[in-house]
Write a protein that holds these residues in place. Sequence first.
Motif, short mmCIF file in Angstrom:
data_model
loop_
_atom_site.label_atom_id
_atom_site.label_comp_id
_atom_site.label_asym_id
_atom_site.label_seq_id
_atom_site.Cartn_x
_atom_site.Cartn_y
_atom_site.Cartn_z
N LYS A 286 0.99 -1.16 0.11
CA LYS A 286 0.02 -0.04 0.01
C LYS A 286 0.46 1.76 -0.25
CE LYS A 286 -4.50 -1.20 1.48
NZ LYS A 286 -5.78 -1.17 2.93
N MET A 287 1.70 1.44 0.85
CA MET A 287 2.84 2.30 0.65
C MET A 287 3.49 2.39 -0.18
SD MET A 287 4.44 1.27 4.12
CE MET A 287 6.10 3.13 4.12
N TYR A 288 3.85 1.24 -1.02
CA TYR A 288 4.41 1.08 -2.27
C TYR A 288 3.85 2.23 -3.90
CZ TYR A 288 6.95 0.03 -6.31
OH TYR A 288 7.51 -0.14 -7.88
N ASP A 289 2.46 1.93 -3.59
CA ASP A 289 1.37 1.95 -3.89
C ASP A 289 1.06 3.86 -4.04
OD1 ASP A 289 1.17 -0.40 -6.05
OD2 ASP A 289 -0.58 -1.47 -4.01
N TRP A 290 1.06 4.11 -2.74
CA TRP A 290 0.54 5.82 -2.48
C TRP A 290 1.76 6.08 -2.75
CZ3 TRP A 290 3.02 10.10 0.43
CH2 TRP A 290 1.33 10.09 0.39
N ILE A 291 2.72 5.69 -3.40
CA ILE A 291 4.23 6.54 -2.97
C ILE A 291 4.19 6.86 -5.62
CG2 ILE A 291 6.49 6.75 -3.40
CD1 ILE A 291 7.10 5.89 -0.98
N GLU B 149 1.56 6.23 -6.67
CA GLU B 149 0.80 6.50 -7.88
C GLU B 149 1.10 8.35 -8.02
OE1 GLU B 149 -2.75 6.84 -5.01
OE2 GLU B 149 -3.45 8.09 -6.24
N ARG B 150 1.68 8.98 -7.11
CA ARG B 150 1.76 9.83 -6.63
C ARG B 150 3.82 10.31 -7.98
NH1 ARG B 150 -0.79 9.04 -3.09
NH2 ARG B 150 -2.26 10.12 -1.81
#
Lengths: 224, 271
Positions: A4-9, A11-12
């Motif tokens: 999730k953390m990876y996806d959050w970063i 995405e940005r």
Amino acid sequence: MLQKMYDWIDERLDITPIWRDIADHEVPEHVNPAHHFSAFVYCFGGLTFFVTVIQVLSGMFLTMYYVPDIVNAWESVKYLQTQVAHGQIVRGMHHWGASVVIVMIFLHTLRVFFQGAYKKPRELNWIVGVLLFFVMLGLGFTGYLLPWDNKAFFATQVGLEIAESVPFIGGDLKTLLAGDPEIVGAKTLARFFAIHVFFLPAALFALMGAHFIMIRRQGISGPL
Amino acid sequence: MKRGKGMKFVGDSRVPDKESRDKIPKDYSEYPGRTEAFWPNFLLKEWLVGAVFLIGFLCLVAGAPSPLEQKADPNNASYIPLPDWYFLFLYELLKYKFAASEYVVIGTVVIPGLAFGALFLAPFLDRGPERRPSRRPIATSLMLLGVASVIWLTYESVAGVDWEERAAYSVENVPDVEIDEEAPGYQVYSQNCLSCHGDSLQGNPGMAPGLVGIPYGADQIKDIAVNGIGQMPANQFQGTDEELNQLADFIVSINEQASGEGEGDGGSEEE
């Protein structure tokens, strides 16, 4: 969670392509020692980098104790060597790493040379590599003075005499390094410390970055 | 999107030729032979090699503590400089007549400049398409010549060093004694003996031995100070008999102090 953390970063910042550039590539058969044992010669460059990392880390810890002035430099090294827990190990790693890195960079240079891997299109990477070799020798030369023992002092005096013998610019070159046309002393130690800890590592990192980007861009040279 | 078989590259690199430049790396299937993904397969093996290397390196570090010599003393005129081993070849080169004194520029600038300049510009000096060492004899033989001369010069330089004598420079061989510089004996010592034997009796390698841990009593010390011993000439001591007594008592007291402490810290090989 990590995903999730990876996806959050991601995405940005869209970091996946960066990651792919760094790690997602194929290792050809001819450089893989698992297939051809003689391919161990391709390890020397990586080992040079590995020892460089050891040098950077151990050097960072050494500066926690080292004092770059002529009254305290030797005392601080002696204190680190004899009193500080594991100080002898950390200094030992930095001391021996300096030798091992020269050996590895030398073997790496010979490998690239004898395989003719510097030929078109890799001329620029060879140039950068030789500059890295010079920076490494410079780090060895400046680091040698820092313990401020007799060996350091007199070897540096010889080194500065060699610099002085260069035609036309020799005198200025010596003054630039030593801080004084005649005296090897407090200013010399401070300058060598600055060169060893700030100037040359900065050059080293920039050149290493260029070296690696070029390798990733051009790939490793093909089999002979 | 152009990938794979249709692409043209500069040499064997992965930089596409001008016409087909679209920054997409060569397809995995395009590599000959058994390729392997860098991440994670190959990196795992590299990790193992790195770990083995690190263990070996740490054995070296643990087995050979890094040396530290006595604190820099710019007035030590007898010290023989020795650079780090990877500069020994240059240091040795400067001992040859054609590369020393008035020709020193040859040794410091011309020869290293040519050698390292050629190394730096190798891709532009050796421009042929051949990569095999046997197919480019000039480049190969020049490199072999260069490597052989560096190894030979380094060997010559190392062989010429008296390593046992250099061991005396180490900080471990400084006797750990406190010297009372106010003692009357020290005043006599500093006038008569200090110039050779050092300000804390540590001696001067190649010139005069240290005076801590010597097997002599007060009478013998007096005799040596006046009549000399070995390389030490006679009449080094210039003073009265009372001063001679003070000097001998001082040196004996330092030796007693050293032998008393030496048993405690385990560093008593010298005695």
